[in-house]
Design an enzyme around this catalytic site. Structure first.
Site, PDB file in Angstrom:
ATOM      1  N   GLU A 254      52.616 -37.177  17.995  1.00  0.00           N
ATOM      2  CA  GLU A 254      51.206 -36.760  17.898  1.00  0.00           C
ATOM      3  C   GLU A 254      50.735 -35.109  17.940  1.00  0.00           C
ATOM      4  OE1 GLU A 254      49.318 -38.758  21.206  1.00  0.00           O
ATOM      5  OE2 GLU A 254      50.929 -40.168  20.644  1.00  0.00           O
TER       6      GLU A 254
ATOM      7  N   HIS B 218      46.782 -38.820  16.426  1.00  0.00           N
ATOM      8  CA  HIS B 218      47.619 -39.595  17.279  1.00  0.00           C
ATOM      9  C   HIS B 218      48.384 -40.708  16.234  1.00  0.00           C
ATOM     10  CE1 HIS B 218      48.726 -42.789  20.086  1.00  0.00           C
ATOM     11  NE2 HIS B 218      48.316 -42.260  21.089  1.00  0.00           N
TER      12      HIS B 218
HETATM   13  O1  TA6 Z   1      50.171 -41.582  23.111  1.00  0.00           O
HETATM   14  C1  TA6 Z   1      50.032 -41.093  24.166  1.00  0.00           C
HETATM   15  C2  TA6 Z   1      48.853 -41.954  24.883  1.00  0.00           C
HETATM   16  O2  TA6 Z   1      48.311 -41.115  25.858  1.00  0.00           O
HETATM   17  C3  TA6 Z   1      49.873 -42.899  25.742  1.00  0.00           C
HETATM   18  O3  TA6 Z   1      49.548 -42.473  27.097  1.00  0.00           O
HETATM   19  C4  TA6 Z   1      49.378 -44.232  25.601  1.00  0.00           C
HETATM   20  O4  TA6 Z   1      48.308 -44.576  26.634  1.00  0.00           O
HETATM   21  C5  TA6 Z   1      48.957 -43.998  24.208  1.00  0.00           C
HETATM   22  O5  TA6 Z   1      48.484 -42.700  24.126  1.00  0.00           O
HETATM   23  C6  TA6 Z   1      47.971 -45.095  23.608  1.00  0.00           C
HETATM   24  O6  TA6 Z   1      46.607 -44.988  24.302  1.00  0.00           O
HETATM   25  P1  TA6 Z   1      45.486 -46.055  23.818  1.00  0.00           P
HETATM   26  O7  TA6 Z   1      44.253 -45.725  24.447  1.00  0.00           O
HETATM   27  O8  TA6 Z   1      45.354 -46.009  22.329  1.00  0.00           O
HETATM   28  O9  TA6 Z   1      45.997 -47.283  24.235  1.00  0.00           O
END
Ligand code: TA6
Length: 300
Positions: A270, A168
């Site tokens: 990601e 990520h």
């Molecule tokens: O980057 C994709 C994602 O699933 C978004 O929907 C957003 O929720 C992000 O990850 C961040 O997630 P987090 O749990 O780190 O706040």
């Protein structure tokens, strides 16, 4: 030399760890209970937290930082650090069937074990490991003038297991309105925001509002950042999908581990194995997904 006890302990720890750590690596002084490794190598500088086996920073020498790290991140066990390269494992986003399970899995909110650190003239290599139920994960992080993160999962159980996840990555940008992401043109993506529709990407990705897209594409993505005169190239292997995310204004304001205006400073690209891509691991089988990040000059 008048050394405060804390400094002496830190020096001792570094000296002691020098035995285990190569010369380019030392333990940060910030918090001995939350180990962060600092890398200062001929090819690059970087930082990696033992928590989440998470790369927090990396840049080749004589370049600006490549990754974004929120100044409001938490550094406490059980909470994901906001920025760098959080490891989503052994699933991405919400668990497929159990709402009590943490979003993005367990890997990013626990301490991993450090298996080894080594270095050559070209790079420093860290290996971390963790386990969840019958799945064992090991991650190899290779920091040099490129950055590679390779996450391997082994099914140690007697039954077939489903595997998903994502690397990520938060990429630092000059300003979200001044950059574009190339490589996903004409790809189909799920717009995750309500009402959740499938769309086709027309041209390069440009961010003008909250953007949360699951692309069915394993293409190389190039983040074009003209003000920084650079292109960040995101290669991947073993990841059928690519998630691109920026929270924009309102969502950023709702995130207490992110300064309100910092949505302007990053784009997440990601490499991912989504639920729809889930890998079935037979007993004894392993699977690796990885990303390799490098910089190119952008002359325009
Ligand atoms: O980057 C994709 C994602 O699933 C978004 O929907 C957003 O929720 C992000 O990850 C961040 O997630 P987090 O749990 O780190 O706040």
């Amino acid at each position: 030399m008048n050394l405060e006890w804390q400094d002496f302990k830190w020096t001792l720890r570094c000296f002691a760890n020098m035995y285990d750590l190569p010369i380019s690596v030392c333990l940060s002084r910030e918090d001995v209970n939350f180990p962060i490794f600092e890398i200062d190598h001929a090819k690059c500088q970087g930082r990696i937290a033992l928590h989440g086996a998470q790369v927090l920073a990396w840049h080749p020498v004589d370049t600006a930082e490549v990754l974004y790290l929120s100044p409001q991140s938490h550094y406490t066990e059980g909470k994901a650090i906001r920025g760098g390269i959080p490891l989503c494992w052994p699933w991405f986003s919400a668990h497929a069937s159990d709402p009590t399970m943490p979003s993005h899995g367990f890997a990013r909110s626990r301490f991993w074990g450090l298996e080894s650190v080594s270095e050559t003239q070209e790079a420093v290599t860290f290996r971390f490991a963790t386990k969840w139920r019958e799945l064992a994960a090991s991650v190899e992080i290779i920091l040099g003038d490129t950055l590679e993160v390779r996450l391997t999962t082994l099914n140690m159980g007697e039954a077939h297991e489903l595997l998903g996840g994502a690397l990520h990555s938060y990429f630092r940008v000059s300003d979200i309105s001044d950059i574009s992401a190339e490589g996903l043109e004409n790809s189909i993506y799920l717009d995750v925001l309500p009402p959740q529709q499938y769309k086709r990407q027309v041209g390069a990705v440009r961010i003008v509002e909250e953007f949360d897209a699951n692309f069915s594409s394993d293409a190389v993505v190039r983040i074009i950042d003209a003000p920084l005169k650079r292109v960040v190239v995101v290669e991947k292997s073993g990841c059928p999908s690519t998630v691109v995310w920026n929270p924009w204004i309102d969502k950023a304001r709702s995130m207490q581990d992110l300064p309100d205006e910092d949505y302007r400073k990053f784009l997440c690209v990601e490499p991912a194995v989504l639920h729809s891509d889930a890998i079935t691991l037979a007993p004894g089988e392993s699977y690796t997904f990885s990303t390799k990040i490098r910089l190119e000059a952008h002359e325009k």
